[in-house]
Design an enzyme around this catalytic site. Structure first.
Site, PDB file in Angstrom:
ATOM      1  N   HIS A 267       0.812  -1.138   0.052  1.00 50.45           N
ATOM      2  CA  HIS A 267       0.057   0.122  -0.092  1.00 50.45           C
ATOM      3  C   HIS A 267       0.829   1.351   0.080  1.00 50.45           C
ATOM      4  O   HIS A 267       0.495   2.435  -0.511  1.00 50.45           O
ATOM      5  CB  HIS A 267      -0.874  -0.040   1.119  1.00 50.45           C
ATOM      6  CG  HIS A 267      -1.806  -1.188   1.125  1.00 50.45           C
ATOM      7  ND1 HIS A 267      -1.734  -2.091   1.872  1.00 50.45           N
ATOM      8  CD2 HIS A 267      -3.380  -1.016   0.688  1.00 50.45           C
ATOM      9  CE1 HIS A 267      -2.919  -2.969   1.545  1.00 50.45           C
ATOM     10  NE2 HIS A 267      -3.888  -2.120   0.924  1.00 50.45           N
ATOM     11  N   ASP A 340      -5.080  -5.861  -7.883  1.00 48.50           N
ATOM     12  CA  ASP A 340      -5.268  -5.390  -6.637  1.00 48.50           C
ATOM     13  C   ASP A 340      -5.583  -3.697  -6.833  1.00 48.50           C
ATOM     14  O   ASP A 340      -5.378  -3.334  -7.898  1.00 48.50           O
ATOM     15  CB  ASP A 340      -3.857  -5.639  -5.747  1.00 48.50           C
ATOM     16  CG  ASP A 340      -4.391  -5.432  -3.903  1.00 48.50           C
ATOM     17  OD1 ASP A 340      -5.440  -5.041  -3.741  1.00 48.50           O
ATOM     18  OD2 ASP A 340      -3.484  -5.975  -3.373  1.00 48.50           O
TER      19      ASP A 340
END
Length: 613
Positions: A267, A340
């Protein structure tokens, strides 16, 4: 040339599936358009396929593709979010994020293939709201010219990553299930989770996590993984995929090619996995290989770099050698590949946001999740097709997989949910009982050197302290139900000396101290370790309960009583309390090795360790 190591023979299954897809796509140039609904066309075919099997009216799907404009085709490749509790909720954040006012306008503008729900986007307030939002989204999708139902997804992994909260049934997460070792329980957890999601109109779950967590310092996977053992992860992944499919919810194995051996969170950075090809086949590949063999509906990519699999060192999401070479050709996967989230740093570091979706499609992706700028990404793909960088035939290949999945999961038959049936499915007593039964089999007693447990409850004073305002209070509540008087003092993730001194003073008046730790192994959480050390020094019996990673005990010398729950959910705390007081014998065994803090290759407690009464 095969990507497999020399001692493994290359499979022909991948080539067969790719040839089958090529055969399907070749029909695009020969079939005539046959207007009409799926139901009408399917009814005309002998042996109408069931929505619960994999037979599809492929000619009908191809005709649907032939009727679509390029703009409609490209829209189906995108999945994103919208703010608001209903499809028509006007929220200024939608303008800031997408340039529209409502979810309906977002669907109207881009003809999206899917939507994803989060708590932060105000999508999951309560069951009736969620179901009405789902119906509204499907209504908006079916109001478009092509009337294509929507994949509605979320990340209901259970445990640490849970988007739909109570009254929906909360099951233990993956590592807890790994500690329980029961594939039947894993399947039950997925089946009940799937039934409740489907009752809310959510027809795709971005679960199960198929990563093999072999790095104790992994900041992003850890308890989201079933285990460090590839075979156990493979068995659990297949079991959960079967449970979701039983309820007609599309399962999504993630994060390919395997996110289990990194100390970087994708992330916020770009993880690099330094496995050789041989190590990848032995460690990371087995769960995905098993999932492919079992017919998994979708696979999610990882924003990680694996130099051995792609010497160009592109993130896997953008890597043709990884997604086409290893996933499509070697593993033979022909289902939907979804990225993702494309707003994560791991995929944005080397390429601009307008290039990422184009490169992902060229690598072998089918669906593009949450680009940071939907308009930029959508038009970048359109431009790439118009300029010849991507062929429309390549878009059709992904579109076929997406429409096939929507058909297989019964969305063309009926994508809507019945609001008045929610209470008969979501959070019913039978589901809660199953969740507790499964949780009871997962608690792991790692250390009981002084024989403190099982504790015989009576009129004792029990101090509950450590990490988590809600966690410590919930723990005290379930302990108090057994008779003891409880005192709660929450200290946070990194308590200072004043808080530690206060807890030590309270411990002097307590018969037992239960202290929760949460990632105490992390450098920034050293205060938790200081707290435990100070409590142990008081001489009052102390039971440490790790409510996330089991590795904390390696950083807390002197701890003699230690439980691992892998979760801070109420069902996990109830299960731990039953073990503390001897109502249940601990049944869980470690699904990972706990190494010493000084040397990561020296085990303190081995894989499979677990005490019982």
């Amino acid at each position: 040339m095969s990507h497999r190591p020399c001692q493994r023979s290359s499979t022909s299954k991948g080539r067969f599936r790719l040839l089958a897809m090529a055969s399907v796509l070749s029909l695009l140039g020969t079939l005539t358009v046959v207007p009409g609904t799926l139901a009408a066309n399917a009814d005309e075919r002998p042996g109408k396929p069931s929505v619960h099997d994999d037979r599809v009216p492929r000619g009908w799907i191809i005709n649907q593709i032939r009727r679509m404009t390029l703009e409609e085709k490209v829209g189906q490749l995108f999945v994103t979010y919208a703010y608001g509790e209903t499809v028509d909720t006007v929220d200024p954040r939608n303008q800031a994020a997408h340039g529209v006012d409502t979810a309906r306008e977002l669907i109207d503008t881009y003809k999206l293939g899917g939507m994803i729900y989060f708590a932060w986007s105000d999508n999951v307030s309560n069951p009736a709201q969620i179901a009405n939002l789902s119906n509204g989204i499907q209504n908006a999708a079916l109001s478009q010219r092509m009337r294509i139902p929507m994949l509605i997804s979320t990340d209901q992994e259970q445990g640490l990553v849970t988007r739909v909260g109570p009254p929906a049934t909360q099951f233990p997460g993956n590592m807890a299930l790994g500690a329980g070792r029961s594939t039947d329980d894993a399947r039950t957890a997925a089946r009940i989770t799937g039934a409740e999601l489907r009752a809310l109109g959510i027809n795709q779950n971005y679960a199960p996590v198929a990563d093999v967590n072999i790095n104790p310092l992994n900041p992003v996977i850890a308890v989201r993984s079933f285990a460090e053992n590839p075979q156990l992860v493979a068995e659990m992944t297949v079991a959960q995929a079967a449970g979701y499919r039983q309820e007609n919810v599309a399962a999504t194995a993630k994060h390919f090619p395997g996110h289990g051996n990194t100390d970087t969170d994708s992330h916020i950075g770009v993880p690099i996995i330094h496995h050789s090809v041989q190590e990848w086949w032995e460690i990371d590949a087995p769960p995905f290989e098993a999932a492919v063999e079992a017919g998994i509906d979708a696979i999610m990519t990882a924003h990680i770099i694996v130099p051995a699999l792609d010497p160009a060192e592109d993130p896997a999401t953008l890597s043709e050698p990884i997604l086409t070479g290893f996933l499509r050709e070697e593993l033979g996967y022909d289902g939907v590949v979804v990225t993702d989230a494309l707003d994560m740093a791991g995929v944005r570091e080397h390429y601009g946001d307008e290039r990422v979706p184009v490169l992902a499609l060229k690598a072998g992706v089918d669906m593009l999740l949450m680009p940071p700028d939907i308009d930029l990404a959508y038009n970048a793909v359109l431009d790439a097709v118009r300029d010849g960088e991507i062929t429309e035939r390549r878009i059709d290949e992904s579109l076929y997989r997406i429409l096939r999945l929507k058909y297989q999961r019964g969305l063309y038959k009926d994508p809507f949910v019945k609001i008045d049936a929610i209470d008969d499915v979501v959070g019913i007593p039978e589901h809660y009982a199953e969740a507790q039964r499964v949780s009871d089999a997962t608690t792991t007693l790692v250390a009981n050197d002084a024989g403190v447990l099982p504790w015989n409850p009576g009129d004792d004073d029990v101090l509950v302290t450590g990490w988590g305002v809600t966690t410590t209070q919930n723990f005290a509540n379930v302990i108090g139900e057994r008779g003891p008087s409880t005192d709660v003092f929450q200290t946070g993730a990194n308590p200072g000396q004043a808080a530690i001194d206060e807890v030590v003073a309270r411990a002097a008046d307590s018969d037992l101290v239960v202290v929760t730790t949460m990632n105490a192994w992390r450098p920034g959480n050293s205060g938790q370790r200081d707290l435990v050390e100070a409590l142990v020094a008081t001489g009052t019996p102390v039971a440490v309960v790790a409510v996330r990673d089991a590795y904390d005990i390696a950083y807390m010398p002197g701890v003699e009583t230690y439980l691992a729950t892998y979760s801070y959910g109420i069902e996990a705390l109830e299960a731990a309390t039953r073990v503390l007081f001897g109502e249940n014998s601990p049944q869980g065994t470690l699904p990972v090795t706990i190494p010493t803090a000084e040397e990561s290759d020296v085990p303190l407690y081995p894989y499979g360790h677990g005490l019982s009464y």
